[in-house]
Design a protein around this motif. Structure first.
Motif, PDB file in Angstrom:
ATOM      1  N   MET A   1     -37.605  12.099  44.759  1.00 34.87           N
ATOM      2  CA  MET A   1     -36.374  12.814  44.538  1.00 34.87           C
ATOM      3  C   MET A   1     -36.306  13.242  43.079  1.00 34.87           C
ATOM      4  O   MET A   1     -36.398  12.421  42.180  1.00 34.87           O
ATOM      5  N   LYS A   2     -36.193  14.515  42.880  1.00 39.31           N
ATOM      6  CA  LYS A   2     -36.157  15.070  41.541  1.00 39.31           C
ATOM      7  C   LYS A   2     -34.718  15.286  41.100  1.00 39.31           C
ATOM      8  O   LYS A   2     -33.858  15.639  41.893  1.00 39.31           O
ATOM      9  N   ILE A   3     -34.501  15.055  39.775  1.00 40.40           N
ATOM     10  CA  ILE A   3     -33.187  15.309  39.192  1.00 40.40           C
ATOM     11  C   ILE A   3     -33.273  16.619  38.435  1.00 40.40           C
ATOM     12  O   ILE A   3     -34.152  16.796  37.600  1.00 40.40           O
ATOM     13  N   ASN A   4     -32.406  17.531  38.780  1.00 37.95           N
ATOM     14  CA  ASN A   4     -32.471  18.830  38.098  1.00 37.95           C
ATOM     15  C   ASN A   4     -31.838  18.745  36.708  1.00 37.95           C
ATOM     16  O   ASN A   4     -31.233  17.743  36.332  1.00 37.95           O
ATOM     17  N   GLU A   5     -31.984  19.794  35.950  1.00 34.71           N
ATOM     18  CA  GLU A   5     -31.532  19.845  34.547  1.00 34.71           C
ATOM     19  C   GLU A   5     -30.029  19.650  34.412  1.00 34.71           C
ATOM     20  O   GLU A   5     -29.565  18.969  33.497  1.00 34.71           O
ATOM     21  N   ASN A   6     -29.227  20.186  35.313  1.00 39.51           N
ATOM     22  CA  ASN A   6     -27.766  20.044  35.244  1.00 39.51           C
ATOM     23  C   ASN A   6     -27.332  18.601  35.455  1.00 39.51           C
ATOM     24  O   ASN A   6     -26.395  18.125  34.824  1.00 39.51           O
ATOM     25  N   GLU A   7     -28.027  17.891  36.377  1.00 40.95           N
ATOM     26  CA  GLU A   7     -27.687  16.493  36.616  1.00 40.95           C
ATOM     27  C   GLU A   7     -28.055  15.631  35.410  1.00 40.95           C
ATOM     28  O   GLU A   7     -27.334  14.699  35.067  1.00 40.95           O
ATOM     29  N   LYS A   8     -29.201  15.938  34.755  1.00 39.19           N
ATOM     30  CA  LYS A   8     -29.593  15.209  33.544  1.00 39.19           C
ATOM     31  C   LYS A   8     -28.543  15.393  32.451  1.00 39.19           C
ATOM     32  O   LYS A   8     -28.142  14.446  31.788  1.00 39.19           O
ATOM     33  N   ARG A   9     -28.103  16.616  32.259  1.00 34.93           N
ATOM     34  CA  ARG A   9     -27.097  16.909  31.243  1.00 34.93           C
ATOM     35  C   ARG A   9     -25.776  16.217  31.575  1.00 34.93           C
ATOM     36  O   ARG A   9     -25.098  15.707  30.703  1.00 34.93           O
ATOM     37  N   SER A  10     -25.399  16.161  32.836  1.00 32.96           N
ATOM     38  CA  SER A  10     -24.165  15.509  33.265  1.00 32.96           C
ATOM     39  C   SER A  10     -24.225  14.003  33.002  1.00 32.96           C
ATOM     40  O   SER A  10     -23.253  13.404  32.544  1.00 32.96           O
ATOM     41  N   ILE A  11     -25.370  13.380  33.283  1.00 35.13           N
ATOM     42  CA  ILE A  11     -25.530  11.949  33.032  1.00 35.13           C
ATOM     43  C   ILE A  11     -25.468  11.675  31.530  1.00 35.13           C
ATOM     44  O   ILE A  11     -24.813  10.728  31.088  1.00 35.13           O
ATOM     45  N   LEU A  12     -26.116  12.496  30.727  1.00 37.31           N
ATOM     46  CA  LEU A  12     -26.090  12.337  29.274  1.00 37.31           C
ATOM     47  C   LEU A  12     -24.664  12.508  28.729  1.00 37.31           C
ATOM     48  O   LEU A  12     -24.227  11.726  27.888  1.00 37.31           O
ATOM     49  N   ASP A  13     -23.931  13.478  29.255  1.00 36.73           N
ATOM     50  CA  ASP A  13     -22.538  13.663  28.839  1.00 36.73           C
ATOM     51  C   ASP A  13     -21.698  12.445  29.185  1.00 36.73           C
ATOM     52  O   ASP A  13     -20.846  12.017  28.399  1.00 36.73           O
ATOM     53  N   ASP A  14     -21.908  11.853  30.359  1.00 36.82           N
ATOM     54  CA  ASP A  14     -21.166  10.652  30.764  1.00 36.82           C
ATOM     55  C   ASP A  14     -21.478   9.480  29.840  1.00 36.82           C
ATOM     56  O   ASP A  14     -20.582   8.726  29.449  1.00 36.82           O
ATOM     57  N   ILE A  15     -22.746   9.316  29.479  1.00 38.06           N
ATOM     58  CA  ILE A  15     -23.138   8.220  28.585  1.00 38.06           C
ATOM     59  C   ILE A  15     -22.525   8.415  27.205  1.00 38.06           C
ATOM     60  O   ILE A  15     -21.980   7.476  26.623  1.00 38.06           O
ATOM     61  N   LEU A  16     -22.572   9.630  26.673  1.00 31.48           N
ATOM     62  CA  LEU A  16     -21.974   9.905  25.361  1.00 31.48           C
ATOM     63  C   LEU A  16     -20.459   9.698  25.380  1.00 31.48           C
ATOM     64  O   LEU A  16     -19.887   9.155  24.425  1.00 31.48           O
ATOM     65  N   ALA A  17     -19.807  10.108  26.450  1.00 32.21           N
ATOM     66  CA  ALA A  17     -18.363   9.912  26.559  1.00 32.21           C
ATOM     67  C   ALA A  17     -18.026   8.423  26.605  1.00 32.21           C
ATOM     68  O   ALA A  17     -17.053   7.973  25.983  1.00 32.21           O
ATOM     69  N   MET A  18     -18.845   7.634  27.309  1.00 31.53           N
ATOM     70  CA  MET A  18     -18.608   6.198  27.398  1.00 31.53           C
ATOM     71  C   MET A  18     -18.769   5.548  26.014  1.00 31.53           C
ATOM     72  O   MET A  18     -17.943   4.732  25.604  1.00 31.53           O
ATOM     73  N   TRP A  19     -19.793   5.926  25.265  1.00 34.53           N
ATOM     74  CA  TRP A  19     -19.995   5.375  23.918  1.00 34.53           C
ATOM     75  C   TRP A  19     -18.873   5.805  22.970  1.00 34.53           C
ATOM     76  O   TRP A  19     -18.440   5.033  22.124  1.00 34.53           O
ATOM     77  N   GLY A  20     -18.398   7.017  23.117  1.00 31.06           N
ATOM     78  CA  GLY A  20     -17.276   7.471  22.307  1.00 31.06           C
ATOM     79  C   GLY A  20     -16.018   6.666  22.596  1.00 31.06           C
ATOM     80  O   GLY A  20     -15.289   6.279  21.675  1.00 31.06           O
ATOM     81  N   LEU A  21     -15.763   6.392  23.868  1.00 27.74           N
ATOM     82  CA  LEU A  21     -14.612   5.583  24.243  1.00 27.74           C
ATOM     83  C   LEU A  21     -14.736   4.163  23.693  1.00 27.74           C
ATOM     84  O   LEU A  21     -13.768   3.599  23.175  1.00 27.74           O
TER      85      LEU A  21
END
Length: 143
Positions: A1-21
């Motif tokens: 199962m491949k993860i496309n570029e948009n899903e990678k960016r979405s996961i990275l955004d979620d991780i950054l938002a969590m660290w910011g919080l």
């Protein structure tokens, strides 16, 4: 199962938002803790301006029970001047620089005063028991 570029960016955004919080919660906790300590366990002593002043910052130091603590202040303070330092009796690393100390006040207790030792009435200074301590010397700006 491949993860496309948009899903990678979405996961990275979620991780950054969590660290910011997490960072916001941590810094909020530190600010509340500092205010709590200075309100619930206040002590006062005399802080001395260190000779080296750099980058428009001033380094001060003070002693509590024979241990030296350092304070850095982001404003340029006058050398050879003493300032009141409010600190927490539970943790002296939590502190705040206050007003200038009049020339006639010396030798704070080793564990600091329970209250800031003076108050002004006109140009006269009294300790918190009402004892007359002297007249205020006029402030001469550092040249």
């Amino acid at each position: 199962m491949k993860i496309n570029e948009n899903e990678k960016r979405s996961i990275l955004d979620d991780i950054l938002a969590m660290w910011g919080l997490i960072a916001i919660v941590f810094f909020s906790f530190m600010i509340i803790r500092r205010g709590y300590h200075l309100t619930m366990y206040p002590r006062y002593t005399i802080g001395y301006v260190d000779k080296h002043v750099y980058n428009r910052n001033t380094d001060l130091f003070f002693y509590v029970n024979g241990i030296r603590y350092n304070v850095s202040r982001s404003t340029l303070l006058r050398p050879d001047t003493r300032y009141y330092v409010k600190f927490s009796s539970k943790n002296p690393d939590i502190n705040k620089v206050r007003d200038r100390v009049p020339d006639f006040i010396h030798n704070p207790p080793t564990d600091g005063w329970e209250r800031e030792p003076t108050y002004e009435y006109g140009n006269e200074v009294y300790d918190y028991n009402g004892k007359y301590l002297g007249k205020i010397k006029p402030y001469v700006p550092y040249q």
